[in-house]
Scaffold this motif. Structure first.
Motif: not given
Length: 500
Positions: A124-127, A129-136
């Motif tokens: 899980v990458t650091p946030a 931008r607000p409101g967007i969660m990103h994971h690989i």
């Protein structure tokens, strides 16, 4: 003994019903018949692998469950090692002692990658931008085609199978037409281990037909190939048509470098192990022996004396040191290169002819051959022979040794023999080779990446990172906020906001 293709969990004949003969390299006698697969058989095998990948038990298994199956398979290989080793010897003529050593080590690949199957973690990458969660997340690629040569078929297949299966892929194996029996026997152990049908499939036949059909099949997503430079180039070109992922483990012209401070007894044994123990039929063969000028003559005398004692004969007997050449085309190629070397002015100080006589059966034997007065521009020093031919090259300084070692189209392996800590540490980074041994040769491990620079191939096998080559990285973005803004009022950040 008639063998069968292994497709969708069962042994069956080819669609054509035709076979080709497999001869024992020592006796010259036909000992088995191998099915000649058709393009239709290849299609059926690939589709079975694709079904297993996309639906059914294998597709639904967790990584931990896949790992347990690999452990079980490793146990079965261990229990059947003697039979597998004997089949390899019947097919390729290598020494039983060497084949048993290889096969008894193979379970460790299945256990290592079985244990690694559920250790491949996403992130899980650091946030940003607000409101967007990103994971690989990492996902299997799909159907893998494994195309392997005749010299060490099981080892070179398992190097591909274990990480590919641990990652969740399915596999279609195309063994060499000269050595298919051991792979078909291994395939039968998959069902016993509990692998679902279609996870492993084996199709046999010549490369120009079966290999080509496999490399060009639209449902094959990745090709793992080990073989000669020409075959690798053909596979690479075929894969490029549909952008398939590719790894290529090709040939070598590896330098085994002996410095004047080396333990000469150990270095002699290392030089012999590098080129004669497998009759030179190994991609990592130390076919160029670089010897420092100050010890050259004495070292060559010691080497010739040692190799002269080698016993050629039946590879199944424990006192045999060198077995026959595996195939008639390879036998003719080796004899041709001996003539080429003599024509170039190299001096043959040992061997240089076919070996015949009592105890050699009807096998295709070549006497262990050593050439001196070789310079690195000769064909014998630049082209892969794949036989028991050693080219000895003089050098004076460390820099000259490195220059000669790197002056080749290949870059698979190299050896350094020295008692100098400075050389042991500082020479390996200067050698353009995928593996460098210091005071050793032909050591491999499931922990150690293996592959080459330049014409020796693309990619690496073995080690923790190898499983990554059988996975695709996927980015997943999740909007955690309600209310998606209108795309018509969205504005890109200004250049100034990036510091421009």
């Amino acid at each position: 003994m008639d063998l069968g293709l292994y497709i969708d969990g069962r042994s069956r004949p080819s669609a054509s019903g035709q076979f080709f003969d497999s001869s024992d390299p020592f006796t010259g006698e036909v000992w088995s018949r191998v099915p000649a697969a058709t393009a239709g058989d290849v299609d059926e095998a690939v589709r079975a692998a694709h079904r297993a990948f996309t639906s059914g038990p294998w597709a639904e298994m967790t990584p931990t469950q896949r790992g347990r199956l690999l452990y079980r398979l490793g146990d079965l290989v261990e229990a059947n090692a003697d039979r597998l080793g004997e089949l390899e010897v019947r097919d390729n003529g290598k020494l039983l002692a060497e084949m048993l050593g290889q096969v008894r080590y193979l379970p460790e690949w299945f256990r290592y990658y079985g244990g690694l199957a559920d250790k491949i973690e996403g992130a899980v990458t650091p946030a940003e931008r607000p409101g967007i969660m990103h994971h690989i997340r990492y996902e299997p690629i799909g159907v893998v085609a494994a195309i392997v040569p005749w010299n060490s078929p099981l080892v070179l297949t398992v190097w591909k199978l274990a990480p590919a299966l641990a990652a969740g892929n399915t596999v279609v194996v195309k063994p060499s037409e000269y050595s298919s029996a051991s792979m078909l026997y291994l395939a039968s152990l998959f069902g016993e281990a509990g692998f679902p049908p279609g996870v492993l499939n084996v199709v046999t036949g010549v490369g120009s037909e079966v290999g080509e059909a496999l490399a060009n099949h639209p449902l094959v997503e990745r090709i793992a190939f080990t073989g000669g430079e020409g075959g690798g180039r053909a596979v690479y070109q075929a894969a490029a048509k549909s952008f398939k992922r590719v790894s290529l483990e090709l040939g070598g012209k590896s330098a085994n470098i002996v410095f004047d401070d080396a333990d000469l007894d150990d270095a002699v044994k290392g030089a012999v192990a590098g080129i004669f123990a497998a009759a030179g039929q190994t991609c990592m063969a130390g076919s160029r022996l670089l010897v420092q000028d100050s010890i050259h003559d004495a070292f060559v005398d010691r080497l010739v004396s040692f190799v002269s004692q080698a016993k050629l004969g039946d590879p199944l007997l424990p006192d045999t040191d060198i077995g026959p050449i595996a195939t008639p085309p390879q036998f003719r190629k080796i004899l041709d290169y001996i003539d080429i070397a003599k024509g170039e002015g190299a001096t043959c100080v040992l061997g240089g002819t076919r070996a015949e006589g009592q105890g050699l059966g009807n096998g295709l034997f070549v006497k262990p051959t050593i050439f001196t007065n070789v310079h690195n521009g000769m064909r014998i020093a630049q082209e892969e022979v794949f036989g028991p031919i050693l080219s000895v090259i003089r050098f004076r300084t460390d820099d000259e040794a490195v220059q000669i070692a790197n002056d080749t189209p290949y870059g698979l392996a190299a050896g350094v023999w020295t008692q100098s800590l400075d050389r042991a540490i500082n020479l390996p980074p200067r050698l353009r080779a995928g593996t460098v041994w210091v005071n050793a040769y032909r050591v491999v491990s499931y922990l150690a990446p293996f592959g080459g620079f330049r014409n020796s191939g693309i990619g690496r096998e073995n080690g923790k990172d190898a499983i990554r080559d059988y996975l695709e990285a996927k980015s997943v973005f999740i909007n955690t906020r309600r209310g998606v803004p209108s795309p018509f009022v969205m504005r890109l950040p200004s250049v100034e906001s990036f510091g421009g």
